[in-house]
Design a protein around this motif. Structure first.
Motif, mmCIF file in Angstrom:
data_model
loop_
_atom_site.group_PDB
_atom_site.id
_atom_site.type_symbol
_atom_site.label_atom_id
_atom_site.label_comp_id
_atom_site.label_asym_id
_atom_site.label_seq_id
_atom_site.Cartn_x
_atom_site.Cartn_y
_atom_site.Cartn_z
ATOM 1 N N TRP A 136 38.054 39.894 41.645
ATOM 2 C CA TRP A 136 38.433 41.302 41.531
ATOM 3 C C TRP A 136 37.204 42.134 41.198
ATOM 4 N N PRO A 137 36.961 43.222 41.921
ATOM 5 C CA PRO A 137 35.856 44.112 41.560
ATOM 6 C C PRO A 137 36.140 44.795 40.216
ATOM 7 N N TYR A 138 35.131 44.911 39.405
ATOM 8 C CA TYR A 138 35.335 45.514 38.088
ATOM 9 C C TYR A 138 35.856 46.946 38.183
ATOM 10 N N GLU A 139 35.389 47.693 39.182
ATOM 11 C CA GLU A 139 35.797 49.098 39.263
ATOM 12 C C GLU A 139 37.268 49.271 39.639
ATOM 13 N N ASP A 140 37.902 48.188 40.125
ATOM 14 C CA ASP A 140 39.320 48.280 40.502
ATOM 15 C C ASP A 140 40.265 47.771 39.418
ATOM 16 N N ILE A 141 39.730 47.305 38.320
ATOM 17 C CA ILE A 141 40.568 46.685 37.292
ATOM 18 C C ILE A 141 41.111 47.768 36.363
ATOM 19 N N ARG A 142 42.431 47.670 36.069
ATOM 20 C CA ARG A 142 43.097 48.627 35.191
ATOM 21 C C ARG A 142 43.911 47.881 34.136
ATOM 22 N N ARG A 143 43.954 48.453 32.970
ATOM 23 C CA ARG A 143 44.744 47.852 31.895
ATOM 24 C C ARG A 143 46.235 48.082 32.137
ATOM 25 N N VAL A 191 45.692 42.870 32.686
ATOM 26 C CA VAL A 191 45.063 43.781 33.640
ATOM 27 C C VAL A 191 45.620 43.538 35.029
ATOM 28 N N SER A 192 45.496 44.558 35.868
ATOM 29 C CA SER A 192 45.839 44.475 37.277
ATOM 30 C C SER A 192 44.642 44.936 38.087
ATOM 31 N N CYS A 193 44.781 44.912 39.422
ATOM 32 C CA CYS A 193 43.669 45.291 40.287
ATOM 33 C C CYS A 193 44.189 46.180 41.412
ATOM 34 N N SER A 204 42.919 46.741 44.276
ATOM 35 C CA SER A 204 42.731 46.168 45.604
ATOM 36 C C SER A 204 43.459 44.850 45.782
ATOM 37 N N ALA A 205 44.275 44.451 44.804
ATOM 38 C CA ALA A 205 45.052 43.209 44.904
ATOM 39 C C ALA A 205 46.523 43.543 45.063
ATOM 40 N N SER A 206 47.369 42.544 45.023
ATOM 41 C CA SER A 206 48.810 42.763 45.102
ATOM 42 C C SER A 206 49.249 43.663 43.952
ATOM 43 N N PRO A 207 50.158 44.629 44.196
ATOM 44 C CA PRO A 207 50.557 45.566 43.133
ATOM 45 C C PRO A 207 51.131 44.881 41.904
ATOM 46 N N LEU A 208 51.703 43.699 42.086
ATOM 47 C CA LEU A 208 52.332 43.011 40.955
ATOM 48 C C LEU A 208 51.456 41.908 40.373
ATOM 49 N N ALA A 209 50.270 41.712 40.905
ATOM 50 C CA ALA A 209 49.370 40.681 40.385
ATOM 51 C C ALA A 209 48.891 41.067 38.985
ATOM 52 N N ARG A 210 48.842 40.083 38.090
ATOM 53 C CA ARG A 210 48.439 40.337 36.710
ATOM 54 C C ARG A 210 47.556 39.195 36.213
ATOM 55 N N LEU A 211 46.646 39.548 35.305
ATOM 56 C CA LEU A 211 45.818 38.567 34.610
ATOM 57 C C LEU A 211 45.967 38.817 33.121
ATOM 58 N N GLU A 212 46.219 37.737 32.360
ATOM 59 C CA GLU A 212 46.402 37.861 30.914
ATOM 60 C C GLU A 212 45.335 37.050 30.201
ATOM 61 N N ILE A 213 44.637 37.698 29.266
ATOM 62 C CA ILE A 213 43.581 37.058 28.484
ATOM 63 C C ILE A 213 43.931 37.201 27.014
ATOM 64 N N ARG A 214 43.891 36.075 26.300
ATOM 65 C CA ARG A 214 44.239 36.104 24.877
ATOM 66 C C ARG A 214 43.025 35.916 23.971
ATOM 67 N N ASP A 215 41.888 35.584 24.539
ATOM 68 C CA ASP A 215 40.662 35.428 23.764
ATOM 69 C C ASP A 215 40.062 36.810 23.504
ATOM 70 N N ALA A 216 39.906 37.162 22.226
ATOM 71 C CA ALA A 216 39.473 38.512 21.870
ATOM 72 C C ALA A 216 38.057 38.803 22.368
ATOM 73 N N GLY A 251 34.468 49.883 33.875
ATOM 74 C CA GLY A 251 34.295 51.273 33.477
ATOM 75 C C GLY A 251 35.523 52.134 33.633
ATOM 76 N N HIS A 252 36.477 51.707 34.446
ATOM 77 C CA HIS A 252 37.672 52.539 34.691
ATOM 78 C C HIS A 252 38.956 51.847 34.220
ATOM 79 N N ILE A 253 38.835 50.928 33.292
ATOM 80 C CA ILE A 253 39.990 50.097 32.928
ATOM 81 C C ILE A 253 41.138 50.923 32.355
#
Length: 381
Positions: free
Chosen positions: A66-73, A83-85, A87-99, A110-112
């Motif tokens: 995923w390009p960083y500029e397309d990532i949104r919280r 986060v989602s992207c 430029s990816a599927s509208p329902l695609a999600r990534l979950e990170i638990r490490d602070a 920059g645009h999260i």
């Protein structure tokens, strides 16, 4: 004498590392474990992410970047970065638990938070929502009553009769097997209605029926139809009591209160139907369902119908006190669990007092004979 060779130049460029020096290892790649949803299935994938020139997600059978500029919280529970992207599927999600890993990813995107609602945006949404609610209240309390008063005189009688017929069809669907048809009782009822219709100034298009239900009620429909329930006959002691109530309903017909109430109750559904010529749709359904159970008019309309009934009874030379006593008897004995005549506008002492104050000694002939009264009381047998 020079003992060195070209390959063993001790200068800085070719200096050999000391024998006891610690080897320098390359920097560890930034990344760690995360959970990925591809947005196409409900499968939960454990991936290893890497932070290079893009966000990279790897698993045994998948590779996604995923390009960083397309990532949104995206909203997530406390302690989780989701986060989602764009430029990816509208329902695609990534979950990170490490602070630490979450902080590193946020620093690179920059645009999260570009699409997240700020407090100002939330305040604007709340403000517009309150404004919308206020407009709805204004429509219900001001616009629709105003429209019903202005539109009622503009509805032609033919359309009003058509509307009443549509409501009758619905009533007959509910009470189809409860029409009271005893011949002598029907003849007595027709005689009573005819006697009231003439001084009321209504033509012979008025149609009426008695329904076999214990509810003490009577109601009118647009176009000159009204119904009397057996429950009211059961509570009546003489023809003058019933005549006064029927004269009251004729007053609603004369003043077109039923049509005005239909436009008011049907609201926008009726107005749209009227605009497109569909007066047998939602508006009629709203009116029929309410009218069958509870004749709910405004206090002004009820007072005007009372005055009309008093005037009719005076023209017939019959007393008005019996009508008031019947209504008071009904409202006084109702237990609140069953719809009754004018349940939304209980009969007050002042209203009963008006009937008594307007009462006059009988000067006209009885509206029904004793035999006809017995027949009317038994119309549903």
């Amino acid at each position: 004498m020079d003992l060195t060779s070209p390959d063993s130049d001790p200068g800085p460029a070719g200096a050999a590392a000391p024998a006891n020096a610690t080897p320098v290892e390359p920097a560890a790649p930034l990344g760690g474990p995360a959970v990925y949803f591809d947005g196409l299935s409900n499968r939960r994938q454990t991936v290893t992410i890497g932070l290079a020139n893009q966000l990279v997600m790897r698993s045994a059978d998948n590779f996604v970047s995923w390009p960083y500029e397309d990532i949104r919280r995206v909203d997530a529970p406390s302690g989780t970065l989701r986060v989602s992207c764009l430029s990816a599927s509208p329902l695609a999600r990534l979950e990170i638990r490490d602070a630490a890993l979450s902080a590193e990813l946020i620093a690179r995107c920059g645009h999260i938070d570009q699409n997240r609602m700020t407090r100002g945006a939330i305040a604007r949404i709340v403000g517009w929502s309150l404004a919308a609610a206020a407009s709805i209240v204004a429509v219900v309390l001001v616009v629709i009553p105003f429209a019903s008063d202005r539109l009622t005189p503009l509805v032609p009688p033919t359309m009003e009769r058509h509307l009443g017929e549509a409501a009758v069809v619905q009533i007959q669907t509910v009470f189809g097997d409860k029409l009271c048809t005893e011949a002598a009782g029907q003849a007595a009822f027709a005689k009573l209605v005819t006697a009231l219709r003439r001084p009321a100034g209504l033509d012979d298009g008025i149609a009426s029926q008695v329904l076999d239900t214990p509810i003490p009620n009577a109601f009118a429909l647009p176009g000159g139809r009204f119904f009397l329930f057996r429950g009211l006959l059961d509570k009546a002691n003489d023809p003058d009591e019933v005549a006064g109530v029927l004269a009251h309903e004729l007053g609603h017909l004369k003043h077109r209160d039923n049509l005005r109430q239909l436009i008011h109750n049907g609201g926008s559904s009726f107005l749209i139907g009227l605009l497109f010529g569909d007066v047998t749709g939602a508006g009629a359904a709203v009116f029929a369902s309410r009218a069958m159970i509870n004749a709910s008019y405004s206090r002004e309309a009820e007072a005007a119908a009372d005055g009309f009934a008093i005037e009719v009874m005076h023209k017939l030379g019959r007393p008005t006190r019996p009508m008031g006593e019947l209504l008071f008897r009904i409202t006084g004995k109702e237990d609140g669990k069953r719809p009754s005549l004018w349940a939304s506008h209980p009969l007050s002492e002042d209203r009963l007092a008006r009937m008594r104050a307007e009462d006059r000694p009988p000067s006209g002939p009885p509206l029904l004979s004793a035999e006809e009264w017995r027949a009317l009381k038994g119309i549903c047998k």
